[in-house]
Design a protein around this motif. Structure first.
Motif, PDB file in Angstrom:
ATOM      1  N   PRO A 184      85.417 -57.903 101.030  1.00  0.00           N
ATOM      2  CA  PRO A 184      86.115 -57.925 102.320  1.00  0.00           C
ATOM      3  C   PRO A 184      87.412 -57.134 102.254  1.00  0.00           C
ATOM      4  O   PRO A 184      88.060 -57.060 101.207  1.00  0.00           O
ATOM      5  N   GLN A 185      87.813 -56.562 103.384  1.00  0.00           N
ATOM      6  CA  GLN A 185      89.019 -55.730 103.402  1.00  0.00           C
ATOM      7  C   GLN A 185      90.296 -56.554 103.257  1.00  0.00           C
ATOM      8  O   GLN A 185      91.258 -56.119 102.628  1.00  0.00           O
ATOM      9  N   HIS A 222      84.536 -54.714 105.692  1.00  0.00           N
ATOM     10  CA  HIS A 222      84.305 -54.619 104.256  1.00  0.00           C
ATOM     11  C   HIS A 222      84.568 -53.208 103.767  1.00  0.00           C
ATOM     12  O   HIS A 222      84.463 -52.244 104.530  1.00  0.00           O
ATOM     13  N   TYR A 223      84.924 -53.095 102.483  1.00  0.00           N
ATOM     14  CA  TYR A 223      85.069 -51.797 101.842  1.00  0.00           C
ATOM     15  C   TYR A 223      83.813 -51.474 101.044  1.00  0.00           C
ATOM     16  O   TYR A 223      83.157 -52.370 100.501  1.00  0.00           O
ATOM     17  N   THR A 224      83.482 -50.195 100.965  1.00  0.00           N
ATOM     18  CA  THR A 224      82.529 -49.751  99.957  1.00  0.00           C
ATOM     19  C   THR A 224      83.275 -49.663  98.635  1.00  0.00           C
ATOM     20  O   THR A 224      84.514 -49.695  98.589  1.00  0.00           O
ATOM     21  N   ALA A 228      87.281 -48.899  98.162  1.00  0.00           N
ATOM     22  CA  ALA A 228      88.141 -49.821  97.416  1.00  0.00           C
ATOM     23  C   ALA A 228      88.848 -49.106  96.280  1.00  0.00           C
ATOM     24  O   ALA A 228      90.028 -49.399  95.991  1.00  0.00           O
ATOM     25  N   ASP A 229      88.164 -48.178  95.617  1.00  0.00           N
ATOM     26  CA  ASP A 229      88.799 -47.413  94.539  1.00  0.00           C
ATOM     27  C   ASP A 229      90.012 -46.652  95.064  1.00  0.00           C
ATOM     28  O   ASP A 229      91.053 -46.564  94.391  1.00  0.00           O
ATOM     29  N   ILE A 231      91.838 -47.494  97.693  1.00  0.00           N
ATOM     30  CA  ILE A 231      92.876 -48.478  98.014  1.00  0.00           C
ATOM     31  C   ILE A 231      93.612 -48.894  96.745  1.00  0.00           C
ATOM     32  O   ILE A 231      94.853 -48.939  96.704  1.00  0.00           O
ATOM     33  N   ILE A 232      92.846 -49.213  95.692  1.00  0.00           N
ATOM     34  CA  ILE A 232      93.465 -49.668  94.437  1.00  0.00           C
ATOM     35  C   ILE A 232      94.334 -48.568  93.841  1.00  0.00           C
ATOM     36  O   ILE A 232      95.358 -48.852  93.201  1.00  0.00           O
ATOM     37  N   GLY A 233      93.943 -47.302  94.060  1.00  0.00           N
ATOM     38  CA  GLY A 233      94.769 -46.192  93.570  1.00  0.00           C
ATOM     39  C   GLY A 233      96.126 -46.118  94.242  1.00  0.00           C
ATOM     40  O   GLY A 233      97.072 -45.534  93.699  1.00  0.00           O
ATOM     41  N   LYS A 234      96.244 -46.730  95.419  1.00  0.00           N
ATOM     42  CA  LYS A 234      97.504 -46.715  96.157  1.00  0.00           C
ATOM     43  C   LYS A 234      98.287 -48.017  96.004  1.00  0.00           C
ATOM     44  O   LYS A 234      99.515 -48.017  95.987  1.00  0.00           O
ATOM     45  N   THR A 235      97.573 -49.145  95.945  1.00  0.00           N
ATOM     46  CA  THR A 235      98.251 -50.444  95.846  1.00  0.00           C
ATOM     47  C   THR A 235      97.305 -51.466  95.236  1.00  0.00           C
ATOM     48  O   THR A 235      96.108 -51.462  95.515  1.00  0.00           O
ATOM     49  N   ARG A 236      97.876 -52.338  94.422  1.00  0.00           N
ATOM     50  CA  ARG A 236      97.102 -53.445  93.862  1.00  0.00           C
ATOM     51  C   ARG A 236      97.313 -54.725  94.673  1.00  0.00           C
ATOM     52  O   ARG A 236      96.753 -55.763  94.346  1.00  0.00           O
ATOM     53  N   GLU A 237      98.138 -54.632  95.711  1.00  0.00           N
ATOM     54  CA  GLU A 237      98.523 -55.815  96.477  1.00  0.00           C
ATOM     55  C   GLU A 237      98.061 -55.736  97.928  1.00  0.00           C
ATOM     56  O   GLU A 237      98.736 -56.219  98.831  1.00  0.00           O
TER      57      GLU A 237
END
Length: 499
Positions: A184-185, A222-224, A228-229, A231-237
């Protein structure tokens, strides 16, 4: 086969490491199952100081407003029409540590604490209606597969798929996890479920089995894996940012609260075990009933004090709400409170965020975290019970009806005679072609690098769900490996597979 004998920590041989000791095939559990207690208690002490599971979390305060009328099923005041109850929610990932990224494919915890006038009621569930295992005896083993390998200190897809392929009861949850809903996003864009079967009981002493559902009113997003990769590259929060930021802006998320109700004796008639955590109740048989709305509308002033210190436990119930023979629930009643005693201290419920809003009177003495300097009876001479010192006394009206049990005590195999495929088939049939393609790709990615023997064992389970399921994952694995499929096909519809 190994020539090593599994033993207890005291060196005694373990005759059965698969099935809890239960009264009758459906339970409940027996506290004499010292091997289960040892396993659960040890797991709670494996890591400090963060939570053993659900370490990374996000939460907020809110309210539960009851708009429906289910008073004929339960005497619980929290569910009486028109009631408004303050509450706290904490969402979380299961496997990641405190520093893990929010946007990882994982089951999400959905823990709720309701500060009712009769005491705190906690509902500690997930964003899925089922789970990977149905017997708590296997829970520590499952969690080990989700944590780091003891030698490499890295997550092990081999351990994960080895356990799942040897545990067909995990198929339902694995399919949900690897589907779109496994990522989920935000916390606001997912459902919540009590997951377990609980019970209601009314003033007449009648018991009903109940399932709790919290349906997002923000819509599912939802993210694929690829999204998600990024998103995580920009923020872990990203989850914390979305939940905290939205509430700060006055965008209060809401969930429609629903229950499924099953008359007590229906449990003897269903084709499935209604107390099995890997199963759902068909909505056609037990349609969801609208009860009210949960809204989150206030951020914590101090994250550590109000979210990290929050302690949720299924053992916190109020009159009108009870348990069921669900083996996983029965074990969690012990293990969650025990985890809090270990992590936060013996008197963890004295921490302000865990403290009930109503008056508390008990005879627990001394120990770690006793900030009162004594017991809570209102009289220092009333430090035992029964007493003649006007100390707190029991309330017979809070006693729930007898829990029906039957059968001899034994370690019953939960895999014999259990259908772990048909409900997964029904779920698979709900997916459109695009959803199936993403499911296949997500599973193929998660299987990357695992031994072929384990992969084939898991694929055989997918085949039993639907031939198109196994074929789709095989094709996705071949494509990911850079090989052309042996037979070039498109994912089949269930009708095509049947033909």
């Amino acid at each position: 086969m190994s020539d090593k004998i599994l033993t207890t920590t005291a060196g005694a041989p373990v005759p059965d490491n698969q099935n809890s000791w239960t009264a009758g095939e459906r339970g409940p559990l027996l506290i004499q199952d010292y091997q289960l207690i040892e396993k659960l208690a040890h797991q709670n002490r494996e890591r400090i100081p963060e939570r053993v599971v659900h370490a990374k979390g996000w939460g907020a305060h809110g309210t539960l407003k009851i708009t429906g009328d289910i008073s004929k099923y339960t005497k619980a005041k929290v569910f009486q029409p028109g009631t408004e109850t303050p509450m706290l929610a904490r969402f979380s990932t299961v496997a990641g540590e405190m520093g893990a990224a929010d946007a990882e494919r994982d089951v999400r915890g959905f823990a709720l604490k309701f500060y009712t006038e009769e005491g705190n009621w906690d509902l500690v569930g997930n964003n899925t209606p089922v789970f990977f295992v149905r017997d708590a005896y296997k829970f520590p083993d499952f969690i080990h597969t989700q944590k780091r390998h003891p030698k490499t200190n890295m997550r092990s897809p081999t351990a994960m798929w080895d356990f799942w392929s040897l545990s067909p009861e995990s198929l339902h949850q694995v399919t949900i996890l690897m589907s779109d809903r496994g990522l989920p996003q935000t916390p606001m864009n997912m459902n919540g479920y009590g997951s377990h079967t609980f019970s209601f009981w009314n003033d007449a002493g009648e018991r009903y089995w109940v399932k709790f559902h919290f349906k997002t009113m923000q819509g599912h997003k939802h993210y694929t894996n690829e999204e998600a990769d990024q998103i995580i590259g920009k923020t872990r929060e990203s989850y914390q940012e979305a939940l905290f930021g939205g509430i700060e802006k006055g965008e209060f998320p809401r969930w429609k609260v629903q229950v499924q109700i099953m008359p007590e004796m229906d449990a003897e008639k269903t084709s499935y075990n209604p107390f099995d955590l890997t199963k759902v109740w068909p909505h056609s048989d037990y349609p969801p009933i609208d009860v009210g709305v949960m809204e989150l509308n206030r951020n914590a002033d101090n994250y550590f004090a109000e979210i990290e210190n929050a302690a949720f436990s299924p053992s916190n119930i109020v009159p009108g709400i009870g348990f069921s023979p669900d083996k996983m629930l029965q074990a969690r009643i012990f293990s969650y409170a025990d985890a809090h005693r270990h992590r936060l201290g013996t008197h963890y419920e004295s921490i302000p965020v865990n403290r009930p809003k109503n008056e508390v009177h008990h005879y627990h003495r001394d120990g770690q975290m006793n900030v009162y300097g004594g017991i809570k009876t209102g009289n220092p001479d009333a430090y035992y019970e029964p007493n003649s010192m006007n100390g707190p006394v029991e309330q017979p009206s809070a006693k729930e009806p007898p829990l029906r049990i039957h059968g001899d005590a034994d370690r019953y195999s939960h895999r014999i005679g259990n259908d772990d495929y048909s409900q997964v088939t029904a779920l698979f049939n709900l997916f459109d072609d695009g959803q199936k393609a993403r499911l296949f790709a997500n599973i193929a990615a998660a299987m990357s690098g695992i031994p072929q023997e384990i992969a084939e064992r898991q694929l055989a389970h997918f085949d039993k769900v639907d031939p198109a399921y196994g074929a789709g994952v095989r094709m996705a694995r071949q494509t990911m490996d850079g090989r052309e499929p042996a037979i070039s096909v498109t994912p089949q519809t269930p009708q095509q597979a049947a033909e």
